[in-house]
Design a protein around this motif. Structure first.
Motif, PDB file in Angstrom:
ATOM      1  N   HIS A   1       0.867  -1.174   0.000  1.00  0.00           N
ATOM      2  CA  HIS A   1       0.000   0.000   0.000  1.00  0.00           C
ATOM      3  C   HIS A   1       0.903   1.223   0.000  1.00  0.00           C
ATOM      4  O   HIS A   1       2.048   1.172   0.448  1.00  0.00           O
ATOM      5  N   PHE A   2       0.390   2.334  -0.505  1.00  0.00           N
ATOM      6  CA  PHE A   2       1.173   3.568  -0.577  1.00  0.00           C
ATOM      7  C   PHE A   2       1.870   3.877   0.742  1.00  0.00           C
ATOM      8  O   PHE A   2       3.044   4.247   0.761  1.00  0.00           O
TER       9      PHE A   2
ATOM     10  N   ASP B   1      -0.953  11.104  -9.212  1.00  0.00           N
ATOM     11  CA  ASP B   1      -2.254  11.655  -8.841  1.00  0.00           C
ATOM     12  C   ASP B   1      -2.666  11.230  -7.433  1.00  0.00           C
ATOM     13  O   ASP B   1      -1.949  10.490  -6.761  1.00  0.00           O
ATOM     14  N   GLU B   2      -3.818  11.692  -7.003  1.00  0.00           N
ATOM     15  CA  GLU B   2      -4.319  11.398  -5.660  1.00  0.00           C
ATOM     16  C   GLU B   2      -4.602   9.910  -5.455  1.00  0.00           C
ATOM     17  O   GLU B   2      -4.564   9.417  -4.326  1.00  0.00           O
ATOM     18  N   ILE B   3      -4.883   9.204  -6.529  1.00  0.00           N
ATOM     19  CA  ILE B   3      -5.170   7.770  -6.420  1.00  0.00           C
ATOM     20  C   ILE B   3      -3.960   7.026  -5.867  1.00  0.00           C
ATOM     21  O   ILE B   3      -4.107   6.041  -5.141  1.00  0.00           O
ATOM     22  N   ASP B   4      -2.762   7.506  -6.175  1.00  0.00           N
ATOM     23  CA  ASP B   4      -1.557   6.839  -5.667  1.00  0.00           C
ATOM     24  C   ASP B   4      -1.608   6.657  -4.159  1.00  0.00           C
ATOM     25  O   ASP B   4      -1.147   5.644  -3.638  1.00  0.00           O
ATOM     26  N   LYS B   5      -2.162   7.622  -3.448  1.00  0.00           N
ATOM     27  CA  LYS B   5      -2.174   7.573  -1.985  1.00  0.00           C
ATOM     28  C   LYS B   5      -3.122   6.524  -1.426  1.00  0.00           C
ATOM     29  O   LYS B   5      -2.974   6.101  -0.286  1.00  0.00           O
TER      30      LYS B   5
ATOM     31  N   TYR C   1      -6.911  -0.135  -6.812  1.00  0.00           N
ATOM     32  CA  TYR C   1      -7.619   0.712  -5.863  1.00  0.00           C
ATOM     33  C   TYR C   1      -9.109   0.472  -6.026  1.00  0.00           C
ATOM     34  O   TYR C   1      -9.543  -0.115  -7.015  1.00  0.00           O
ATOM     35  N   GLY C   2      -9.884   0.922  -5.058  1.00  0.00           N
ATOM     36  CA  GLY C   2     -11.318   0.765  -5.183  1.00  0.00           C
ATOM     37  C   GLY C   2     -12.021   0.746  -3.853  1.00  0.00           C
ATOM     38  O   GLY C   2     -11.529   1.264  -2.852  1.00  0.00           O
TER      39      GLY C   2
END
Length: 145
Positions: free
Chosen positions: A7-8, A39-43, A64-65
């Motif tokens: 996970h990030f 982008d923010e999804i990386d986090k 992610y999801g």
């Protein structure tokens, strides 16, 4: 190839630097597609990669999801390692992470259109017509859990 799943929040700065560097090399430079790659999804994502014996990232993707759908993104094979069928191994790893963290959710991907048959071999079905994303033909695909 050695597989990694983190996970990030678990990534070291060196790991995220190597991931970001490779993603920019493939998606921005190689594909000549200037866009905001990080982008923010990386986090919120799980980052999954295969490491070559040299220590370099050979293939990468993120998951992610939530409980209603999971998503695969930024799926790539390092140019130096293409032609070795690493995409198959990487996709198996990505789907295992999706199943582990979002077990009842279908898996969705915005795939480059020329990879439709590749993803189809893993049970993905098209759910859209081909469309342009950053000037590259893509298609939405979905795989039921």
């Amino acid at each position: 190839m050695n597989g990694q799943r983190k996970h990030f929040n678990e990534l070291t700065t060196a790991e995220f630097f190597a991931i970001a560097k490779l993603r920019v090399a493939v998606f921005v430079v190689e594909q000549n597609c200037p866009y905001q790659e990080i982008d923010e999804i990386d986090k919120e994502a799980w980052h999954v990669w295969l490491t070559a014996e040299t220590g370099e990232i050979a293939a990468y993707g993120r998951v992610y999801g939530n409980q209603s759908s999971s998503h695969l993104g930024r799926v790539l094979v390092n140019e130096a390692y293409r032609g070795q069928h690493l995409g198959n191994h990487l996709l198996e790893e990505l789907l295992a992470v999706a199943q582990e963290h979002f077990p009842q959710a279908p898996v969705v991907i915005s795939a480059q259109a020329h990879l439709q048959n590749f993803y189809g071999n893993f049970g993905f079905q098209p759910t859209s017509d081909v469309y342009l994303e950053d000037g590259i033909p893509h298609i939405e695909m979905r795989r039921e859990s």
